[in-house]
Design an enzyme around this catalytic site. Structure first.
Site, PDB file in Angstrom:
ATOM      1  N   ASP A   1       0.830  -1.121   0.065  1.00 26.46           N
ATOM      2  CA  ASP A   1      -0.003  -0.004   0.000  1.00 26.46           C
ATOM      3  C   ASP A   1       1.030   1.376   0.006  1.00 26.46           C
ATOM      4  OD1 ASP A   1      -1.810   2.077   0.535  1.00 26.46           O
ATOM      5  OD2 ASP A   1      -2.847   1.080   1.898  1.00 26.46           O
TER       6      ASP A   1
ATOM      7  N   ILE B   1      -0.359   9.613   8.368  1.00 29.43           N
ATOM      8  CA  ILE B   1      -0.925   8.684   9.331  1.00 29.43           C
ATOM      9  C   ILE B   1      -0.631   7.222   9.027  1.00 29.43           C
ATOM     10  CG2 ILE B   1      -2.872  10.317   9.615  1.00 29.43           C
ATOM     11  CD1 ILE B   1      -4.609   8.492   7.745  1.00 29.43           C
TER      12      ILE B   1
ATOM     13  N   HIS C   1       0.530   8.184   3.722  1.00 30.81           N
ATOM     14  CA  HIS C   1       1.192   7.458   4.774  1.00 30.81           C
ATOM     15  C   HIS C   1       2.745   7.757   4.743  1.00 30.81           C
ATOM     16  CE1 HIS C   1      -2.518   5.366   5.440  1.00 30.81           C
ATOM     17  NE2 HIS C   1      -2.461   4.830   4.033  1.00 30.81           N
TER      18      HIS C   1
ATOM     19  N   GLY D   1      -4.685   2.112   8.029  1.00 32.49           N
ATOM     20  CA  GLY D   1      -5.680   1.351   8.841  1.00 32.49           C
ATOM     21  C   GLY D   1      -5.302  -0.118   9.035  1.00 32.49           C
TER      22      GLY D   1
END
Length: 288
Positions: free
Chosen positions: A189, A209, A194, A212
């Protein structure tokens, strides 16, 4: 083009393929915090001579077909797309190496109305190429906040697992590392949200961040430790709802409740901000 229920429900999603090795399994485990603080405690996840595979690695496998949602012909409003829930069923423990393929399809699109959007249930079945055996089924609930009024069913969406109104039976803390998101990106990903501070700022965040699904892996490690005696092969289902984003370097506290033989509920907080980040967690596992 506009978003049409029948068109998206029957969208031809490309098949995915992936060759992987023990090194990929170790990388995934490291990317969700295995070995941090005390590598000896996680030798079964990070040492090739006694390696076991974290079952949540399945959510990263053979996922080449996931970017079809970015095709303008779908009519999906990407600016209002949110990964809301993740479900995982493990049919057979993942081998430490092999070749897998995936078949992805839209299970259903639940219409919440023009103002509220819709919820797309997107499934990916992962099979071993050599044996043909089904290894795992990953299902994502994707909130399409800009695509309501599509004409899909208005009810029938899976109901979130309730959290018990009593003290948890186990509480496990895990510290994520400052470079956690940079490491997790290597599992596939590569969303710049990120890693790139400027891109994160465009999304309203003070810094990049954590993925998830990285937080998802942290929670799985906690649950496996608490109810499976650290044996990842015992986990059979792992479902949850994403509540809030995590920043790399934060401490993740997972609260776990035993809910009868082979079942558990859980949720995860960020300790430093006293913030719920994963909710309505549900796990099934083989009893000892």
């Amino acid at each position: 083009m506009g978003f049409e229920y029948e068109k998206i429900k029957n969208w031809p999603i490309p098949e995915g393929h992936q060759d992987y090795t023990a090194n990929d399994c170790i990388l995934y485990a490291l990317s969700v915090g295995a070995g941090a603080g005390d590598p000896a405690a996680d030798l079964n996840l990070i040492y090739e001579k006694k390696l076991e595979v974290l079952p949540t690695m399945a959510v990263t496998m053979a996922s080449q077909g996931t970017m079809w949602v970015a095709d303008p012909a779908t009519g999906i409003d990407l600016s209002k797309l949110l990964h809301g829930e993740q479900y995982l069923t493990i049919h057979k423990p993942l081998p430490v190496e092999g070749t897998v393929k995936s078949r992805s399809y839209v299970q259903e699109i639940y219409d919440k109305g023009v103002e509220k959007g819709s919820v797309m249930m997107l499934a990916r079945e992962i099979s071993d190429v050599d044996s043909g055996e089904l290894l795992a089924t990953c299902t994502s609930a994707v909130f399409l906040r800009g695509n309501g009024g599509c004409g899909g069913p208005t009810s029938g969406q899976p109901v979130p697992q309730p959290i018990p109104e009593r003290a948890p039976d186990a509480v496990i803390d895990a510290i994520s590392r400052e470079e956690q998101a940079a490491l997790y990106r290597l599992t596939g990903d590569t969303n710049p949200l990120h890693i790139d501070p400027k891109f994160a700022a465009m999304g309203g965040f003070p810094k990049p961040i954590l993925h998830g699904l990285c937080t998802y892996g942290f929670a799985a490690r906690a649950v496996i430790s608490a109810v499976c005696d650290g044996n990842p092969a015992r986990l059979r289902k792992f479902n949850l709802r994403f509540a809030s984003p995590v920043f790399p370097g934060e401490t993740l506290r997972t609260e776990i409740w035993n809910e009868g033989e082979g079942k558990a509920a859980f949720r995860t907080f960020v300790v430093e901000r006293e913030l719920l980040v994963l909710n309505n967690g549900y796990a099934e596992f083989d009893p000892a």
